[in-house]
Write an enzyme that holds these catalytic residues in place. Structure first.
Site, PDB file in Angstrom:
ATOM      1  N   ASP A 102      47.541  36.384  32.267  1.00 35.72           N
ATOM      2  CA  ASP A 102      45.982  36.808  33.322  1.00 35.72           C
ATOM      3  C   ASP A 102      45.778  37.847  33.683  1.00 35.72           C
ATOM      4  OD1 ASP A 102      47.114  36.278  36.468  1.00 35.72           O
ATOM      5  OD2 ASP A 102      46.955  34.277  36.064  1.00 35.72           O
ATOM      6  N   TYR A 103      44.963  38.095  33.829  1.00 36.56           N
ATOM      7  CA  TYR A 103      44.174  39.295  34.529  1.00 36.56           C
ATOM      8  C   TYR A 103      44.769  39.877  36.054  1.00 36.56           C
ATOM      9  CZ  TYR A 103      40.964  42.661  36.110  1.00 36.56           C
ATOM     10  OH  TYR A 103      40.248  43.481  36.836  1.00 36.56           O
TER      11      TYR A 103
END
Length: 282
Positions: A102-103
């Site tokens: 994820d980011y």
């Protein structure tokens, strides 16, 4: 496989360059100009680019990428945020990521030019190892859940706000090690055999603990080691050998499963025929 993807996968051209070649009439199918971007290439099709045949590549390329924080694992973002394809050299534009980070996460991300290999690795139960830091001390309840697994009807805490996954089952961790602990934090190294959506963030959020740092350091025996952030390396010969063995085992297991299903279906059919025979006699 879609036409532009087929060209980029089997030639030096990127997918964007393939689109331009199609638009300019440089791509032919069985000697006829092909301008249908959505065309799905069949096994017996003969595709030419600028008069040269596109030969289906049998070689698989896999790279290890040390993904930085603040970068999305996607082709493009509707909010204009940076993606891995902004960071990676252009020659990797058509590579497929094996799963997601994820980011806010960083670390080891595998990418390959073979969708088949990417799918096989994503669906596997190969070990994934992470270094992580949470904002609380480790509790006995956390340790018990890491050892025994956890089933949550509501696993939305720790998930992305747009995630449609509400419930989740967490298998027991393959391994975990508490590396440091303070009044307001804990550092761990954990190994899991799944790659579910924000799995570790959801797991610790259930215990009201926030993951502050998350870095993947190994995947299926492939280690990040000292690879600098935002840099790539190709698989080593040993890693390619291990990958080929893995794919062969997967194919063999799939064949065995298909054979077992066919045999089970035959047995059911025999039982049904026998049941019908005795039913008629009665």
């Amino acid at each position: 496989m879609r036409l532009n993807k087929y060209i980029s996968h089997n030639t030096k051209y990127s997918r964007r360059e393939a689109d331009k070649l199609i638009e300019e009439g440089e791509v032919t199918l069985n000697k006829q100009v092909l301008k249908d971007f959505a065309y799905e290439v069949e096994e017996d099709d003969h595709i030419y680019v600028k008069g040269r045949p596109v030969k289906k590549s049998k070689e698989v390329t896999v790279i290890v990428y040390n993904k930085p924080k603040g970068v999305l694992v996607t082709k493009k973002d509707d909010r204009g945020r940076a993606t891995i394809y902004h960071k990676l050299p252009g020659k990797y534009r058509h590579f497929v990521p094996v799963g997601r980070l994820d980011y806010a996460s960083e670390g080891l991300l595998l990418l390959t030019d073979s969708p088949e290999v990417a799918t096989a690795l994503m669906e596997s139960e190969l070990d994934r190892t992470y270094n992580l830091k949470i904002d609380k001390p480790i509790t006995p309840e956390m340790i018990s859940a890491m050892q025994e697994g956890l089933v949550l009807d509501d696993a939305r805490a720790g998930a992305h706000e747009k995630s449609k996954i509400h419930s989740m089952e967490f298998a027991p961790f393959v391994h975990f090690e508490i590396r440091a602990e303070g009044k307001n934090f804990s550092k761990l190294r954990v190994t899991i055999a799944e790659g579910k959506n924000r799995e570790l963030r959801r797991f610790f959020a259930h215990f009201e603990a926030k993951v502050l740092d998350l870095k993947r350091v190994a995947f299926g025996g492939i280690e990040l080691n000292n690879l600098p952030t935002n840099k790539t390396r190709y698989f080593t010969r040993r890693e390619y050998d291990d990958l080929h063995k893995f794919m062969k085992r997967r194919t063999k297991n799939a064949e065995i499963e298909a054979k077992n299903r066919a045999n089970a279906a035959k047995q059911e059919e025999k039982k049904s025929d026998t049941s019908k025979k005795y039913s008629k006699k009665d």
